[in-house]
Each structure stands twice: as C-alpha cells, then as structure tokens.
Design a protein around this motif. Structure first.
Motif: not given
Ligand code: 6PG
Length: 244
Positions: A63-66, A102-105
């Motif tokens: 679950p990549w959103e997590n 937005s999960n990649i900084h």
C-alpha cells in the motif's frame, strides 16, 4: 538499543529478504492507517532491493499510499544526473510504482547546498513525527557504509559529526570535494529502526572493527550509529562479514 545482525549468502539474497521485511513494515503501519516514514540511502547497495519492490508482487501489493520517502543524504547534483541518489531510486523504483507524489520528499540537489540543508530540515520537521527529545523520529532509516566507514554523507573526521542541533547539514566528499546534503546523528540516533545495508569484501575490515569495538570509540561515522530507543540492524552479505 536493540542490535541484530542478518547474514546472507550474497547481496541478491539480502535484497530479497529486505523486500519481505519492508512489505511487512508498511502493512503493519497501514493497519493503523498511518504512513511509514522512511529515509533511503544512496550508493549502489539499495538498488537491487528497489528493483525487487518495483516488480510483482511487491509493486502491486504494497500500500504505497502508506509510505513516505525521504533521503538520508543526497549528492548536490540535478535529479537527472547519474550521481543523483534520487535518480537511482526513481529509475529503479519510484517510476514503477503507484505512489502519491506528495509521499516523495526529494532533496533538491540542484539548489544552493546551504539553503537546501535548511529547507530539507524543515521538510523533515513538518512531515516526520517529533520524538520526545524534539528531534524527528523516523520509522525507518536505511544506511550504507563506505569502505572508509562513512555513512549517509557523514565522513570520518568531518566537523559535522559533532552537529547536535541541526537536522540536515552540508557535507563534502573528502576525495572528490563533491557537496552533499546529509541528515545528522541526532536524527539518525532518534529513529525507531536503523538498518545498514552492507555488501562486499571492501567493507569487511571496517565492519570487523565495528563488530569488535565494544565501548572503544572508533573514527568511523558508521560506528557512531546507536539509535537510543530503537532497533539497529545490519543486513550483511558473507563477503562483508566473513567472521560472522
Ligand atoms: C551516498 C550514500 C553513502 C553510501 C555508501 C555505501 O550517497 O553515497 O548514501 O553513504 O550508502 O557510500 O555505498 P555503496 O552501497 O555504493 O557501497
């Protein structure tokens, strides 16, 4: 601090097990509908692990959103440069998975290093839970180790090894002079889980010294990684740890 060593036949076997462990950690976090904050390492060793995650079943089942990705260090180069840790990660993993942008900084390696160290420190502060000591508390930090015992971009003898306030610093590769952005020891040693990925015979002499150091201080930044309330793991292949 809890310490664990995992020994593998070779770096391919190491990458396979790490993929299993990573999936389990993300799923565990997903159960509480939270996001696992992960700081990635650069260099070569993580690539095989990333390539496994980019393939089924991991690509479709995690679950990549997590998951929220950060980098523990980056070379001060543009994201399309062959030296970029972001480029290596994007080519071998991120461009193959369905993860919210937005999960990649990403560390802006193309920007002025002093400005970027400040900016990225703020990004980490805003997106990673704060621990009891006021420093960001990552769920999981991946680290490599250089033949010289450096880790992240914290090099032997550098003054930033003593940095106790800032989250990120500007570093310089001692041989090439290449500028780097690196997280600092207060952040590394505040993580819940820190995992070294170490493969190849070139790493064996320094690893042996770290393994046998006891309380003796060593000049190797990798030996200064001691997550106070966390788990320290060494994922090693036999070439890097013949004595284990
Ligand atoms: C980097 C790294 C660095 C790396 C070690 C080990 O940007 O170079 O983050 O700390 O992990 O140099 O690199 P290898 O895995 O290539 O041996």
């Amino acid at each position: 601090m809890e310490k664990k060593f995992y020994l593998f036949e070779d770096s391919a076997e190491l990458a396979k097990q790490l993929a299993v462990d990573f999936k389990n950690a993300v799923e565990e976090k997903a159960n509480s509908s939270e996001s696992l904050t992960v700081a990635l390492s650069g260099g070569h060793t993580p690539k095989a692990f990333f390539e496994i995650l980019a393939e089924p079943p991991y690509r479709d089942e995690i679950p990549w959103e997590n998951v929220t990705f950060f980098w523990g260090d980056e070379r001060c180069v543009p994201p399309d440069n062959g030296e970029s840790n972001y480029k290596m990660t994007n080519d071998s993993l991120l461009s193959h998975i369905d993860i919210p942008a937005s999960n990649i900084h990403r560390v802006l390696g193309e920007d002025l290093p002093t400005n970027e160290a400040l900016r990225y420190g703020k990004i980490i502060e805003e997106n990673v839970a704060t621990g009891v000591n006021g420093f960001p508390e990552f769920d999981w930090i991946f680290l490599g180790m250089g033949d010289d015992g450096h880790t992240a971009s914290l090099f032997p003898g550098a003054s930033n090894l003593k940095e106790m306030q800032r989250i990120c610093v500007v570093a310089e590769h001692p041989d090439t002079g290449q500028k780097r952005i690196s997280i600092t020891f207060p952040v590394i040693n505040n993580a819940k889980r820190v995992s070294f990925l170490v493969a190849g015979a070139a790493k064996a002499p320094v690893f042996k010294e770290i393994l046998e150091k006891g309380s003796k201080p060593l000049p190797y930044p990798a030996s200064m990684v001691e997550p106070e309330n966390g788990l320290l793991e060494w994922y090693l292949d036999k070439a890097a740890a013949p004595e284990l």
